[in-house]
Write an enzyme that holds these catalytic residues in place. Structure first.
Site, PDB file in Angstrom:
ATOM      1  CG  ASP A 145     -28.817 -19.267  24.532  1.00 26.40           C
ATOM      2  OD1 ASP A 145     -28.678 -18.256  25.247  1.00 26.40           O
ATOM      3  OD2 ASP A 145     -28.584 -19.252  23.310  1.00 26.40           O
ATOM      4  N   PRO A 179     -41.578 -30.740   2.577  1.00 26.84           N
ATOM      5  CG  PRO A 179     -40.636 -32.327   1.153  1.00 26.84           C
ATOM      6  CD  PRO A 179     -41.965 -31.775   1.608  1.00 26.84           C
ATOM      7  CE  LYS A 187     -43.508 -31.983 -10.499  1.00 28.43           C
ATOM      8  NZ  LYS A 187     -42.919 -33.314 -10.764  1.00 28.43           N
TER       9      LYS A 187
END
Lengths: 145, 145, 145, 145
Positions: free
Chosen positions: D23, D63, D93
């Site tokens: 940046d 996810p 999980k």
């Protein structure tokens, strides 16, 4: 000023989940949230009297020490959101800013924080950076009445 | 309908040059313009009756055949811009859309185009895509009165 | 030196299509190619004797005048590619560099070009940039034997 | 299997700090680290027997539930790095994966973690996702001898 006594104003940064912000799972690619956090921080400081153009001209920077985010609900292309930002805590030369990403229907999508240094380039853009004292005047700009 | 006779409405997509859009030279990193072009195209089609959420639900896609951009003036953090988009030409199953990026003070920053297929996933998101006929009804949605 | 007589060496930049480079259609998001073009240009100049760290320390920059790309075949997550770059033409203070993106199996995915200025920041990073004369010595570094 | 007794193999993902990753302060833009974390996770699972192409074909997804990173030292264009990844903990999980970003000279640049669900699209890419049981066979692929 101790953290408990400090009540920060809230910054609001509006954004939209674009096609380009999403991945093959069809939902937002998570670093997008951190990109928004960054833009929200600049916007919040801009609203409080430190516009990004002035910050850059005067060599002010806000380098990161840490960042985190919890992803609460998936965001999809076309979702309109706002990032609500508050100063959680001021240190001597650093601060913690929290962000909540809320969809137009009121659903909380994500919440997180950034720990940043209030710093300055010692010799123009690109040169080494050094932390600066956070003054009472600076803090006052983020204090709610 | 020949290109000369076609007068497209103009789509307007508002955006801002963020800190994250710029590189160590202190100005916009050029692929940002193409990201904006993409968002502007989705926004333009959304305004013309094809919202991105519906497009995705029905498997519609607009894959690229080509893209180009001229960079006319440098953009800096904090610049407020709009991307003005027009359909330049309709093919049988493809189209050309042009984009102009204009800063709030009226300065033209960049102009370019995308050549896209009007397509559909044959079997849901992620599956192969096939070009679809561009109907007169579709074209009419982009025609100025 | 006229363009016809110039034979450029070829730069090779290896890359992979990451999950993050793809969009909800399951294929590469097209500005990724331009991001690769940029990295490939820096890598090519690095290999020819202008490492990016030296370029930055000495204030050298290569701002863009234009860029274009044709998208020939879709790229998917996990594809290994290389970008093959060549100098197409030297101007007095600018140059054209072409890029071909080829997948490991030899398939051409995309080809395009960038028109860039050979420039320098007048007063350190972030300051205004000015084109510099492209010397014969510079060109010689990209000439094949 | 309790966390204390689990010794994960280490995944290694090589990367470089590109011009495009930085940046206007001249150093890495911090969401780049999270993009690398994501690529490193996919690469680690690929090396352990779950290549990204197979994952996508079979509708498997990972996810995010949360992510965090500490930024220890600034990274600059041209820095060569590797991300070293380990499974910290398996849930029923879900799992926690940690990442360390180390520069070629051995300097630790950043360290962080991702909390992810081991999931599957219920009806193809883009459809809703559901957590899947993490089997002993899966865990065994990440266990050091």
């Amino acid at each position: 000023m101790d953290a408990a006594a400090f009540h920060s104003i809230t910054g609001v940064f509006r954004c939209e989940v674009h096609w380009s912000d999403c991945d093959p799972a069809g939902i937002i690619f998570y670093p997008t949230y951190f990109r928004w956090f960054d833009s929200a921080t600049w916007a919040f400081f801009g609203a409080a009297g430190f516009p990004i153009k002035t910050m850059i001209e005067t060599g002010m920077v806000m380098p990161l020490v840490g960042a985190d985010c919890e992803f609460v609900a998936p965001a999809e292309p076309g979702d309109h959101c706002e990032v609500r930002s508050r100063i959680l805590r001021w240190g001597t030369k650093s601060f913690v800013i929290t962000h909540e990403v809320v969809r137009a229907d009121g659903t909380l999508l994500a919440r997180g924080s950034e720990r940043r240094v209030w710093g300055r380039h010692l010799a123009g853009p690109g040169s080494p950076m050094k932390g600066q004292l956070i003054t009472e005047e600076l803090k006052a700009r983020f204090r709610s009445a």
